[in-house]
Scaffold this motif. Sequence first.
Motif, PDB file in Angstrom:
ATOM      1  N   PRO A 211      -9.721   9.447   2.039  1.00  0.00           N
ATOM      2  CA  PRO A 211      -8.625   9.325   1.066  1.00  0.00           C
ATOM      3  C   PRO A 211      -7.977   7.950   1.005  1.00  0.00           C
ATOM      4  N   CYS A 212      -8.177   7.106   2.025  1.00  0.00           N
ATOM      5  CA  CYS A 212      -7.604   5.757   2.012  1.00  0.00           C
ATOM      6  C   CYS A 212      -8.629   4.687   1.646  1.00  0.00           C
ATOM      7  N   LYS A 232      -7.532  12.870 -15.124  1.00  0.00           N
ATOM      8  CA  LYS A 232      -7.915  13.068 -13.731  1.00  0.00           C
ATOM      9  C   LYS A 232      -8.151  11.738 -13.029  1.00  0.00           C
ATOM     10  N   ALA A 233      -8.727  10.788 -13.745  1.00  0.00           N
ATOM     11  CA  ALA A 233      -8.943   9.463 -13.167  1.00  0.00           C
ATOM     12  C   ALA A 233      -7.618   8.829 -12.774  1.00  0.00           C
ATOM     13  N   LEU A 234      -6.605   8.952 -13.654  1.00  0.00           N
ATOM     14  CA  LEU A 234      -5.294   8.390 -13.336  1.00  0.00           C
ATOM     15  C   LEU A 234      -4.636   9.142 -12.187  1.00  0.00           C
ATOM     16  N   ASP A 235      -4.859  10.437 -12.097  1.00  0.00           N
ATOM     17  CA  ASP A 235      -4.321  11.231 -10.982  1.00  0.00           C
ATOM     18  C   ASP A 235      -4.884  10.752  -9.646  1.00  0.00           C
ATOM     19  N   VAL A 236      -6.159  10.346  -9.632  1.00  0.00           N
ATOM     20  CA  VAL A 236      -6.758   9.830  -8.395  1.00  0.00           C
ATOM     21  C   VAL A 236      -5.974   8.614  -7.914  1.00  0.00           C
ATOM     22  N   PHE A 237      -5.609   7.739  -8.831  1.00  0.00           N
ATOM     23  CA  PHE A 237      -4.835   6.553  -8.453  1.00  0.00           C
ATOM     24  C   PHE A 237      -3.485   6.951  -7.872  1.00  0.00           C
ATOM     25  N   HIS A 238      -2.810   7.899  -8.497  1.00  0.00           N
ATOM     26  CA  HIS A 238      -1.485   8.295  -8.007  1.00  0.00           C
ATOM     27  C   HIS A 238      -1.578   8.933  -6.619  1.00  0.00           C
ATOM     28  N   ARG A 239      -2.611   9.726  -6.392  1.00  0.00           N
ATOM     29  CA  ARG A 239      -2.805  10.311  -5.048  1.00  0.00           C
ATOM     30  C   ARG A 239      -3.085   9.220  -4.027  1.00  0.00           C
ATOM     31  N   LEU A 240      -3.917   8.258  -4.404  1.00  0.00           N
ATOM     32  CA  LEU A 240      -4.216   7.157  -3.487  1.00  0.00           C
ATOM     33  C   LEU A 240      -2.938   6.403  -3.133  1.00  0.00           C
ATOM     34  N   ARG A 241      -2.124   6.107  -4.120  1.00  0.00           N
ATOM     35  CA  ARG A 241      -0.890   5.364  -3.873  1.00  0.00           C
ATOM     36  C   ARG A 241       0.021   6.125  -2.914  1.00  0.00           C
ATOM     37  N   ALA A 242       0.142   7.442  -3.113  1.00  0.00           N
ATOM     38  CA  ALA A 242       0.979   8.253  -2.232  1.00  0.00           C
ATOM     39  C   ALA A 242       0.400   8.324  -0.823  1.00  0.00           C
ATOM     40  N   THR A 243      -0.933   8.454  -0.721  1.00  0.00           N
ATOM     41  CA  THR A 243      -1.579   8.551   0.594  1.00  0.00           C
ATOM     42  C   THR A 243      -1.435   7.255   1.374  1.00  0.00           C
ATOM     43  N   ALA A 245       0.868   4.990   1.047  1.00  0.00           N
ATOM     44  CA  ALA A 245       2.264   4.809   1.445  1.00  0.00           C
ATOM     45  C   ALA A 245       2.616   5.684   2.639  1.00  0.00           C
ATOM     46  N   GLU A 246       2.128   6.937   2.606  1.00  0.00           N
ATOM     47  CA  GLU A 246       2.472   7.885   3.675  1.00  0.00           C
ATOM     48  C   GLU A 246       1.767   7.552   4.981  1.00  0.00           C
ATOM     49  N   GLN A 247       0.472   7.232   4.907  1.00  0.00           N
ATOM     50  CA  GLN A 247      -0.309   7.069   6.137  1.00  0.00           C
ATOM     51  C   GLN A 247      -0.295   5.648   6.683  1.00  0.00           C
ATOM     52  N   PRO A 252      -1.459   0.208  -3.081  1.00  0.00           N
ATOM     53  CA  PRO A 252      -2.834  -0.082  -3.523  1.00  0.00           C
ATOM     54  C   PRO A 252      -3.057  -1.583  -3.703  1.00  0.00           C
ATOM     55  N   SER A 253      -4.302  -2.000  -3.536  1.00  0.00           N
ATOM     56  CA  SER A 253      -4.651  -3.413  -3.706  1.00  0.00           C
ATOM     57  C   SER A 253      -4.570  -3.813  -5.175  1.00  0.00           C
ATOM     58  N   ARG A 254      -4.559  -5.118  -5.390  1.00  0.00           N
ATOM     59  CA  ARG A 254      -4.508  -5.628  -6.760  1.00  0.00           C
ATOM     60  C   ARG A 254      -5.726  -5.174  -7.558  1.00  0.00           C
ATOM     61  N   THR A 255      -6.890  -5.060  -6.892  1.00  0.00           N
ATOM     62  CA  THR A 255      -8.114  -4.684  -7.604  1.00  0.00           C
ATOM     63  C   THR A 255      -7.997  -3.301  -8.209  1.00  0.00           C
ATOM     64  N   ILE A 256      -7.531  -2.341  -7.409  1.00  0.00           N
ATOM     65  CA  ILE A 256      -7.487  -0.974  -7.939  1.00  0.00           C
ATOM     66  C   ILE A 256      -6.281  -0.793  -8.863  1.00  0.00           C
ATOM     67  N   ARG A 257      -5.226  -1.587  -8.656  1.00  0.00           N
ATOM     68  CA  ARG A 257      -4.123  -1.550  -9.626  1.00  0.00           C
ATOM     69  C   ARG A 257      -4.600  -2.056 -10.982  1.00  0.00           C
ATOM     70  N   SER A 258      -5.458  -3.094 -10.947  1.00  0.00           N
ATOM     71  CA  SER A 258      -6.000  -3.632 -12.192  1.00  0.00           C
ATOM     72  C   SER A 258      -6.860  -2.591 -12.905  1.00  0.00           C
ATOM     73  N   LEU A 259      -7.665  -1.861 -12.127  1.00  0.00           N
ATOM     74  CA  LEU A 259      -8.483  -0.800 -12.719  1.00  0.00           C
ATOM     75  C   LEU A 259      -7.596   0.252 -13.364  1.00  0.00           C
ATOM     76  N   HIS A 260      -6.521   0.645 -12.668  1.00  0.00           N
ATOM     77  CA  HIS A 260      -5.601   1.646 -13.198  1.00  0.00           C
ATOM     78  C   HIS A 260      -4.961   1.164 -14.499  1.00  0.00           C
ATOM     79  N   GLU A 261      -4.495  -0.092 -14.515  1.00  0.00           N
ATOM     80  CA  GLU A 261      -3.867  -0.620 -15.713  1.00  0.00           C
ATOM     81  C   GLU A 261      -4.852  -0.689 -16.868  1.00  0.00           C
ATOM     82  N   THR A 262      -6.078  -1.066 -16.578  1.00  0.00           N
ATOM     83  CA  THR A 262      -7.091  -1.141 -17.624  1.00  0.00           C
ATOM     84  C   THR A 262      -7.356   0.238 -18.203  1.00  0.00           C
TER      85      THR A 262
END
Length: 277
Positions: A211-212, A232-243, A245-247, A252-262
């Motif tokens: 998950p990380c 669902k793709a956007l939900d994956v990003f939100h789960r990753l961000r929460a995971t 932060a918690e663990q 998230p890195s700039r790379t995956i933030r860029s993917l999310h924004e795109t």
Amino acid sequence: MRLAAVVTRQSGGIMRFGVLGSLTMDDNGIGRLPSAPKQRQLLALFLMNAGHFTPASACIEELWGSDPPRTVTATLQTYILQIRRSLAAAPEIGSMAQARKVLITGNRGYHLIVPADSLDVLEFQRWLRDGRRAALRNDDETQVRCLRMALAQWRGPALGDVPVGPLLRPQVERLEEARIAAMRECFDAELRLGRHQDILGELRTAAARHPCDEEFQAQYMLALYRSGQQLKALDVFHRLRATLAEQLGLGPSRTIRSLHETMVHAHGELSLEVIGA
């Protein structure tokens, strides 16, 4: 007769060994593993060092750490004898004299002779090398085929049923890292080939088990997006961000933030270049 041929000398038969999962020593469908846990651990050490000399001192460190028994030399020799008896029980080897040519004693240590095509970890490494050579040629089809063959050698966690000591533990960890790297490389090549729907289930499993791991999450996001499952793709990003932060207390890195924004702003199909593949 060449030493490696001793293991394959009758009727084309072969003694096969496995470490990518439970430890196995298979004689045409008949298990020949020694029964005692430390004998299995010692055999596992020889198999992980296949093709290389293993000093007796390394055997002692793996089996007993810093607290060997007073009878350590005699005990180790007994374990070697029992492994040779297990080898000799196979018709392909057939005798203790031949077993001593497979598990060789010399120069204060031991050398297990194992043909490359009879040990799963050697097969895994060979297919992985072939896949990476194909990647250098930008040959995605061949890369996928080779990496799939490499990953097919795995039956579960490496040496999953064997106690591992200070020498085997880092080797097992490196193998798991190599397996994960092979999975990432294979998924990248399959995404380049447009096979996002074919690997969606595998990516779902990989993302859930790691998950990380941002690379698996990004690959899963991209496969979902390309399969028409943008939310669902956007939900994956939100789960990753929460995971994260918690663990780990990280974002998230700039790379995956860029993917999310795109994905939020894009229309149509994304390319792999977005995530640097």
